[in-house]
Design a protein around this motif. Structure first.
Motif, PDB file in Angstrom:
ATOM      1  N   ALA A   1       0.834  -1.206   0.000  1.00 35.66           N
ATOM      2  CA  ALA A   1       0.000   0.000   0.000  1.00 35.66           C
ATOM      3  C   ALA A   1       0.868   1.255   0.000  1.00 35.66           C
TER       4      ALA A   1
ATOM      5  N   LEU B   1       1.895   1.770  -3.454  1.00 34.08           N
ATOM      6  CA  LEU B   1       0.753   2.290  -4.208  1.00 34.08           C
ATOM      7  C   LEU B   1       0.607   3.789  -3.955  1.00 34.08           C
ATOM      8  N   PHE B   2       0.756   4.206  -2.696  1.00 27.82           N
ATOM      9  CA  PHE B   2       0.748   5.635  -2.371  1.00 27.82           C
ATOM     10  C   PHE B   2       1.812   6.370  -3.172  1.00 27.82           C
TER      11      PHE B   2
ATOM     12  N   LEU C   1       0.720   6.599  -6.913  1.00 26.76           N
ATOM     13  CA  LEU C   1      -0.388   7.536  -7.135  1.00 26.76           C
ATOM     14  C   LEU C   1       0.022   8.970  -6.818  1.00 26.76           C
TER      15      LEU C   1
ATOM     16  N   GLY D   1      -6.882   9.063  -3.685  1.00 27.56           N
ATOM     17  CA  GLY D   1      -6.483   7.656  -3.685  1.00 27.56           C
ATOM     18  C   GLY D   1      -5.128   7.455  -3.044  1.00 27.56           C
ATOM     19  N   ALA D   2      -4.199   8.374  -3.336  1.00 25.50           N
ATOM     20  CA  ALA D   2      -2.868   8.292  -2.730  1.00 25.50           C
ATOM     21  C   ALA D   2      -2.958   8.435  -1.221  1.00 25.50           C
TER      22      ALA D   2
ATOM     23  N   HIS E   1      -5.521   7.877   0.744  1.00 26.99           N
ATOM     24  CA  HIS E   1      -6.180   6.714   1.351  1.00 26.99           C
ATOM     25  C   HIS E   1      -5.278   5.490   1.345  1.00 26.99           C
ATOM     26  N   ALA E   2      -4.474   5.329   0.292  1.00 30.16           N
ATOM     27  CA  ALA E   2      -3.509   4.223   0.276  1.00 30.16           C
ATOM     28  C   ALA E   2      -2.531   4.370   1.439  1.00 30.16           C
TER      29      ALA E   2
ATOM     30  N   GLY F   1      -4.161   1.958   3.896  1.00 32.70           N
ATOM     31  CA  GLY F   1      -3.344   0.835   3.452  1.00 32.70           C
ATOM     32  C   GLY F   1      -2.086   0.637   4.265  1.00 32.70           C
TER      33      GLY F   1
END
Length: 196
Positions: A135, A138-139, A142, A163-164, A166-167, A171
């Protein structure tokens, strides 16, 4: 925020500083806690090599990871304070690049996806840690994508920014908290507690 509210006589003025407070807590606080804590618990709980003489690459890569993280946190706080918004400003874009670099350098240093990490001790814990660091990557992807689009003058989609974030929060931070809490509560050997 409190001083601004007192000066203006408007209690709601404190809310203007919410994004700065979030940035300080998440990136200055939570990211620093995760990185610092994992340098100590990773070798104990997962059997990962400690940064040092035996793991020279990790020792070298950890320093810029921590520096990028703190500089990125400061940029995020200033971006939210000076410009007045969490996105659409160069300081926030710079902070996303620095925080992404911090995450990538740290993951490269501690190597939480190694097979040795999966086979040492609690496998469910190892899976949760791998998920948390996935995660984090992923951050980084993004966040850097959003920043690159914004700096290039393209209209970056704010959902990419959200999204970043929240990741990062759900995440990385939340998963890491649950993983560590469960592992610490399940300590089987007093030597593990002493090593921490």
């Amino acid at each position: 925020g409190a001083l601004a509210a007192l000066r203006s006589g408007d209690v709601d003025a404190v809310a203007d500083f919410n994004e700065s407070i979030y940035a300080a807590a998440l990136f200055g606080g939570a990211l620093s806690w995760i990185q610092g804590m994992f340098l100590r618990t990773g070798p104990v709980f997962l059997g990962l090599a400690e940064p040092g003489r035996r793991n020279r690459f990790a020792a070298v890569a950890v320093r810029p990871a921590l520096a990028f993280g703190q500089t990125g946190a400061l940029s995020a706080v200033l971006g939210a304070m000076i410009v007045g918004g969490p996105v659409d400003n160069p300081l926030t874009d710079v902070s996303l690049f620095l925080l992404s670099a911090s995450v990538v350098a740290f993951v490269a240093a501690v190597r939480p996806f190694r097979r040795a990490a999966r086979g040492h001790g609690d496998r469910d814990f190892a899976r949760l840690i791998a998920l948390a660091f996935a995660a984090a990557l992923l951050f980084a992807t993004l966040g850097a994508s959003y920043a690159a689009m914004d700096l290039a003058g393209h209209r970056a989609n704010k959902l990419l920014y959200d999204g970043a974030r929240h990741a990062f929060t759900l995440g990385l931070v939340t998963t890491m908290i649950f993983a560590m809490a469960g592992r610490i509560l399940a300590l089987k050997h007093p030597s593990e507690a002493c090593a921490l």
